[in-house]
Design an enzyme around this catalytic site. Structure first.
Site, mmCIF file in Angstrom:
data_model
loop_
_atom_site.group_PDB
_atom_site.id
_atom_site.type_symbol
_atom_site.label_atom_id
_atom_site.label_comp_id
_atom_site.label_asym_id
_atom_site.label_seq_id
_atom_site.Cartn_x
_atom_site.Cartn_y
_atom_site.Cartn_z
ATOM 1 N N LYS A 88 0.714 -1.364 -0.144
ATOM 2 C CA LYS A 88 0.044 0.061 -0.164
ATOM 3 C C LYS A 88 0.777 1.233 -0.008
ATOM 4 C CE LYS A 88 -3.376 -0.506 -0.686
ATOM 5 N NZ LYS A 88 -3.870 -0.937 -2.065
ATOM 6 N N GLY A 90 1.793 2.321 -3.065
ATOM 7 C CA GLY A 90 1.876 2.746 -4.384
ATOM 8 C C GLY A 90 2.172 1.847 -5.411
ATOM 9 N N TRP A 93 0.258 1.699 -8.906
ATOM 10 C CA TRP A 93 0.546 2.650 -9.771
ATOM 11 C C TRP A 93 2.154 2.233 -10.257
ATOM 12 C CZ3 TRP A 93 2.013 8.409 -7.929
ATOM 13 C CH2 TRP A 93 2.030 9.092 -9.079
ATOM 14 N N HIS A 158 7.458 -7.328 -2.197
ATOM 15 C CA HIS A 158 7.303 -6.779 -1.211
ATOM 16 C C HIS A 158 8.409 -7.027 -0.093
ATOM 17 C CE1 HIS A 158 3.626 -4.929 -2.200
ATOM 18 N NE2 HIS A 158 2.958 -5.769 -1.930
ATOM 19 N N ARG A 182 6.530 5.698 0.664
ATOM 20 C CA ARG A 182 5.276 6.383 0.899
ATOM 21 C C ARG A 182 5.252 6.935 2.519
ATOM 22 N NH1 ARG A 182 -1.183 5.164 -0.304
ATOM 23 N NH2 ARG A 182 -1.803 7.210 -0.541
ATOM 24 N N SER A 190 -4.066 3.383 4.303
ATOM 25 C CA SER A 190 -4.417 2.649 3.123
ATOM 26 C C SER A 190 -4.168 1.091 3.402
ATOM 27 C CB SER A 190 -3.307 2.835 2.266
ATOM 28 O OG SER A 190 -3.842 2.230 0.901
#
Length: 351
Positions: A88, A90, A93, A158, A182, A190
């Site tokens: 979470k 990004g 994207w 991840h 982030r 998120s």
């Protein structure tokens, strides 16, 4: 182009439930993994089952087995490209942007015929370590779904830096890593929202986790692939020591200056935009194609579902910077800011 089907699809519930006698014996873990898990600290998972702490980071049992198998067995190629995030931060994207960049010679129609218009980014750029879950050392995962038309392999993960495959980290490797992080406060919100959606999709009788509960876990570092601060620092240090191999990005900076950051990302990946492409507006077309507004409004991302279970719309909530102010109390914000400041002190890293 849709991604090739995985060699084996493991439902999300199996990935997140405890795979032991107490959890019902799902049959995905080897005896070696079960013995290892029995020796590790564990804590409550945000979705189902438990998280287990290994080398300072927290994983569901089956995912940890996949991470360790991938670490041992994956062989990197010199032109591999690896996209890394904490959950979470990004991820969706970044996958869309990178896929559009490296495939833009083949896919030039950004309005009616591009794969991102009909396929979720997580299918186009799957998670590498998940391919190693549920197969033994005598089998090999089918990695053909990671090969892009330009003959490079585009992966995602991840996994914290310390647990990356040895073939990726060794000094002779030429594969490149892009790391996107982030603001921890927005990441927390998120991740909390996302975990609750998955939790209730799997079993609608389960109560959603309260913000207060996950906040305390997050602050202690107990979150999927967390602690987030240690995860970020691992890649930040590598980006300083080996900038030609590890490119460090911040979600907030891409949101603020998408064109500049997209061009820098393309150059790092080895696919820089030509002057002709820039004059023809290709950079702007990719930004528009991969924008939150465009991707979230596509039919595939409003109604589709990934092979392992999650609904595609779960990956598109708001995508805004600073949304945490609508959820966290001033006391929570102060505490998270203090933890972040202490963790990053001396590393020239700020949000």
């Amino acid at each position: 182009m849709a991604a090739a089907p995985s060699q084996h699809i493991i439902p999300l519930k199996k990935l997140l439930e405890d795979d032991d006698e107490e959890g019902g014996g799902r049959g995905l873990l080897t005896q070696e993994s079960k013995d290892l898990l029995a020796s590790l600290p564990r804590d409550k998972g945000w979705i189902l089952g438990h998280l287990h702490q290994y080398q300072g980071f927290w994983f569901p049992s089956t995912q940890l087995q996949g991470v360790l198998a991938c670490k041992r067995r994956f062989q990197a190629h010199h032109n591999d490209l690896l996209l890394v995030t904490t959950p979470k931060s990004g991820t969706t994207w970044l996958k869309a942007l990178a896929f559009a960049i490296v495939n833009r010679v083949r896919y030039t129609n950004y309005t009616t015929q591009h794969p991102l218009l009909t396929t979720n980014p997580h299918e186009l750029v799957p998670f590498l370590d998940r391919e190693y879950i549920g197969i033994n050392d005598h089998q090999s995962p089918d990695l053909t779904r990671f090969v892009s038309p330009v003959d490079c392999r585009l992966f995602s993960t991840h996994v914290p830096y310390v647990l990356l495959p040895e073939s990726v980290k060794e000094s002779t490797s030429k594969c490149k890593l892009v790391y996107l992080c982030r603001n921890p406060k927005d990441t927390l919100i998120s991740l909390w929202k996302f975990a609750n959606k998955l939790r209730q999709q799997i079993d609608n009788t389960l109560e959603p986790n309260s913000l207060e509960e996950v906040f305390e876990s997050f602050c202690r570092g107990v979150s999927l692939f967390g602690p987030i601060w240690d995860h970020v620092l691992g890649y930040w240090k590598e980006s300083l020591e080996r900038p030609e191999r590890v490119y460090f990005l911040k979600y907030e900076e891409i949101k603020k200056e998408p064109k500049i950051n997209l061009k820098r990302l393309a150059e790092f990946l080895g696919y820089p935009f030509s002057m002709e492409e820039e004059s023809e507006g290709v950079v702007e077309e990719i930004i528009r194609l991969c924008s939150f507004k465009n991707l979230s409004n596509l039919e595939v991302n409003k109604t589709g579902k990934l092979p392992l279970g999650p609904e595609n719309n779960f990956f598109f909530r708001r995508g805004e910077v600073g949304d945490y102010v609508n959820y966290l109390t001033p006391e929570m914000i102060k505490r998270l800011d203090q933890i972040t400041s202490e963790k990053y002190q001396g590393f020239r890293l700020k949000f």
